[in-house]
Design an enzyme around this catalytic site. Structure first.
Site, mmCIF file in Angstrom:
data_model
loop_
_atom_site.group_PDB
_atom_site.id
_atom_site.type_symbol
_atom_site.label_atom_id
_atom_site.label_comp_id
_atom_site.label_asym_id
_atom_site.label_seq_id
_atom_site.Cartn_x
_atom_site.Cartn_y
_atom_site.Cartn_z
ATOM 1 N N ARG A 112 0.861 -1.171 0.000
ATOM 2 C CA ARG A 112 0.000 0.000 0.000
ATOM 3 C C ARG A 112 0.902 1.227 0.000
ATOM 4 O O ARG A 112 2.026 1.181 0.518
ATOM 5 C CB ARG A 112 -0.909 0.020 1.229
ATOM 6 N N LYS A 127 -2.396 -2.438 7.841
ATOM 7 C CA LYS A 127 -3.623 -2.030 8.525
ATOM 8 C C LYS A 127 -3.773 -2.780 9.848
ATOM 9 O O LYS A 127 -3.413 -3.946 9.954
ATOM 10 C CB LYS A 127 -4.835 -2.312 7.635
ATOM 11 N N HIS A 182 -2.504 2.184 -6.072
ATOM 12 C CA HIS A 182 -3.367 1.042 -5.774
ATOM 13 C C HIS A 182 -3.537 0.149 -6.999
ATOM 14 O O HIS A 182 -3.720 -1.064 -6.864
ATOM 15 C CB HIS A 182 -4.727 1.522 -5.278
ATOM 16 N N ARG A 217 -0.792 -2.271 -6.957
ATOM 17 C CA ARG A 217 -1.094 -3.328 -5.978
ATOM 18 C C ARG A 217 -2.086 -4.329 -6.593
ATOM 19 O O ARG A 217 -1.935 -5.539 -6.434
ATOM 20 C CB ARG A 217 -1.673 -2.685 -4.711
ATOM 21 N N HIS A 251 -4.379 -9.081 3.605
ATOM 22 C CA HIS A 251 -5.828 -9.053 3.759
ATOM 23 C C HIS A 251 -6.246 -9.823 5.007
ATOM 24 O O HIS A 251 -5.673 -10.859 5.323
ATOM 25 C CB HIS A 251 -6.502 -9.667 2.529
ATOM 26 N N TYR A 307 -9.776 -10.600 -7.299
ATOM 27 C CA TYR A 307 -8.718 -10.680 -8.293
ATOM 28 C C TYR A 307 -8.750 -11.984 -9.089
ATOM 29 O O TYR A 307 -7.979 -12.164 -10.027
ATOM 30 C CB TYR A 307 -7.338 -10.573 -7.621
#
Length: 284
Positions: free
Chosen positions: A137, A159, A220, A223, A246, A255
């Site tokens: 990110r 995150k 992004h 990514r 994730h 994806y």
């Protein structure tokens, strides 16, 4: 270890010979299992077997509920057979919370990224390579410290303050070493006056690089490209999900929908009749 195809064939024989299933039901099961096998991942991990059907769940997500239930029943019945009759314990990864996204991310084709890299400066090459080569990110790259970079791994705090370790490709490691020798940052990989470049500054530099080549790109998107290109080349969704940081694989599943062009390309390479024309030409 038997191949998944052999195990499924044994299950289908069992349905006919032992359970006496009708031809129609057998065909329904066979079609569902064949479709599942084409896109799913079957592998051994920690002395156990894993069947990851998340890509298949995504593939059938737009079908009606009855059709989905029928196909999943065939898969669950096969797993029950393998566990009870073949004594083969299997952990099923099924992406139960799959939902069809309203729109799919649009990755940048690898050839365009390579073209931009060829004419980029050293700093620009590193910026692109860290985002595309590691799937970072932009906020993770902005705060990346030199102490987090090891010879073979990069430790990233993402995150929720979760830490993950990403394998460092040799080409990117060499690029980092060259960059450090030329720019000598003190604490952060990308910094100015001992202060890290923020996300907005890095994003501006990246979009400017691609815009000079007539390409509209964002951090992004790189990514997205990282994830999509890995999956298109056969990487397991569980591995890609871990690399991306994730929380669940349900996030990664967007994806897994391959483009029409790739599907056609795979079909043309795989189907026996696709090679007939070239064989005939070679005989003339």
């Amino acid at each position: 270890m038997k191949k998944l195809q052999e195990l499924i064939d044994g299950f289908l024989d069992y349905l006919v010979d032992i359970r006496g299933y009708s031809e129609a039901t057998l065909t329904t099961y066979e079609v569902a299992l064949r479709q599942m096998m084409e896109v799913s991942h079957f592998y051994q991990e920690d002395n156990a077997f894993v069947l990851d059907i998340t890509p298949y769940r995504f593939q059938i997500a737009k079908k009606n509920k009855h059709t989905i239930a029928t196909k999943l029943t065939a898969i669950h019945s096969c797993i029950n057979y393998l566990e009870e009759q073949e004594n083969l314990p299997i952990r099923l990864i099924a992406g139960e919370s799959i939902k069809v996204p309203k729109s799919l991310p649009k990755p940048i084709e690898a050839q365009y990224i390579q073209e931009v890299l060829q004419s980029a400066t050293l700093e620009e090459k590193l910026l692109i390579s860290m985002l595309y080569g590691l799937g970072l990110r932009i906020t993770e790259l902005s705060t990346l410290q030199l102490s987090q970079i090891q010879p073979e791994w990069v430790q990233v705090r993402g995150k929720g303050n979760k830490v993950r370790e990403l394998p460092l490709l040799p080409a990117i490691r060499d690029l980092i070493n060259t960059y450090l020798a030329n720019h000598t940052p003190k604490k952060y990989l990308f910094e100015k006056g001992n202060v890290p470049l923020n996300s907005a500054q890095l994003r501006y530099r990246l979009t400017k690089i691609f815009k000079s080549h007539g390409i509209k790109a964002t951090p992004h998107q790189l990514r997205h490209s990282f994830a999509t290109h890995l999956l298109n080349q056969g990487a397991r969704i569980a591995d890609v999900s871990e690399l991306l940081g994730h929380a669940t694989m349900a996030t990664t599943q967007v994806y897994t929908k391959l483009g029409t062009a790739k599907k056609m390309n795979e079909y043309m390479k795989a189907h026996p009749l696709a090679h007939k024309g070239s064989e005939d030409s070679s005989e003339e």
